[in-house]
Design an enzyme around this catalytic site. Structure first.
Site, short mmCIF file in Angstrom:
data_model
loop_
_atom_site.label_atom_id
_atom_site.label_comp_id
_atom_site.label_asym_id
_atom_site.label_seq_id
_atom_site.Cartn_x
_atom_site.Cartn_y
_atom_site.Cartn_z
CB CYS A 17 33.30 10.15 -9.99
SG CYS A 17 34.90 9.14 -9.38
CB CYS A 295 39.64 10.04 22.70
SG CYS A 295 41.15 8.75 23.58
#
Length: 324
Positions: A17, A295
């Site tokens: 990368c 949640c």
């Protein structure tokens, strides 16, 4: 001596990368510029979408003043950024496009690179042979602007990407470098007060008054600190709670749960693996087939629309929305 009159030379290195290859060289006195790009392939003017198909690999082009920094020094820095024994890619990034290579621009660079490689092999640093090829430089093509200086433009995600990819752990083991994560001061500078309170101090944002509770766009949700992918809009549903709710994680291994006994009850807290951000809680009142309700706090998340997935470095998730 001015930049216009000094002697300039060029070096090209491939180390997986290219985001991770810019910073170590830009920090050297005598390095004038470092540019991420593509080289080694057959197609002209490659882009991020097609460079690997043409046989190119990710590289950095370094322009430097040899009176201030030697090519030998560049080689030393290079070896300490990569795993030169792995022909299949670099760390989490697999495939030829992420392989290592030294592209020499002069006969002297070739000689020095071969000597440096031989010396490293003899030192016995690795338990496998060094497979990094030393080849003549081919045409260099600069990558798109959003790939340049990624560590400056996205410092938090860059640091956690390095850690999460396994690059830093490997280099730490081989070279004994001290590669720490973020300090709390760094995180505090990058986050809003609410984002910091939620992710670092286990806070909770107001219901129905947060960014993503009613977001209906296609895309994924990533950790606001590290950028690690957490949830998909394909698993988001209207829970009626006023917080973004999901039936399951996008990448389960990026999710950590633990018992939370605050508020005089027992709940299951959800945190991100790399950044250790507090995200929210998971409950057993969600829709089938999982029966779960993750949640989450919007303040702990960043939304990446599907049209930006490739540009933002999440191309692997595009297929999810193409099948929709």
């Amino acid at each position: 001596m001015s930049v216009n009159t000094m002697t300039k030379e060029r070096a090209i290195f491939a180390g997986g990368c290219f985001w991770c290859m810019e910073k170590p060289f830009e920090e050297l006195d005598g390095v004038l510029s470092v540019t991420s790009g593509y080289s080694g392939g057959s197609n002209a003017n490659p882009t991020y979408e097609n460079y690997s198909a043409g046989g190119h690999i990710e590289v950095v082009e370094i322009i430097y003043d040899p009176a201030r920094v030697s090519y030998d020094k560049l080689l030393d820095v290079y070896w300490q950024q990569v795993n030169p024994t792995d022909p299949g890619g670099q760390f989490v990034d697999r495939g030829y496009a992420y392989s290592t290579a030294i592209f020499y621009t002069t006969a002297e660079q070739k000689r020095l690179a071969e000597e440096s490689k031989a010396k490293l092999d003899k030192r016995g640093v690795y338990d496998k042979p060094i497979v990094t090829p030393i080849e003549p430089a081919q045409t260099f093509y600069a990558a798109e602007d959003y790939h340049q200086d990624y560590y400056k433009e996205n410092p938090l995600r860059y640091k956690y990407y390095r850690r999460g990819s396994g690059r830093d752990a490997y280099l730490n083991e081989i070279w004994g470098k001290d590669r720490k994560g973020f300090s709390q001061s760094e995180i505090k500078q990058k986050l809003t007060p609410l984002q910091y309170e939620v992710t670092q101090e286990d806070g909770t944002e107001p219901a129905f008054k947060n960014e993503y509770w009613d977001n209906h766009r296609d895309g994924i949700y990533v950790d606001i600190v590290s950028g690690e992918p957490l949830y998909s809009s394909l698993d988001k549903y209207e829970s009626g709670t006023g917080w973004p709710s999901f039936s399951k994680p996008l990448v389960p291994e990026n999710i950590v749960t633990r018992e939370d006994r605050k508020l005089f009850s027992v709940r299951t807290e959800v945190r991100s693996k790399l950044a250790d951000s507090h995200l929210g809680h998971v409950f057993d009142d969600g829709p089938q087939p999982t029966g779960k309700r993750y949640c989450m706090n919007s303040a702990a998340l960043r939304f990446i629309p599907k049209e930006d997935l490739e540009k933002e470095g999440y191309a692997e998730f595009m297929a999810l929305f193409e099948m929709k």
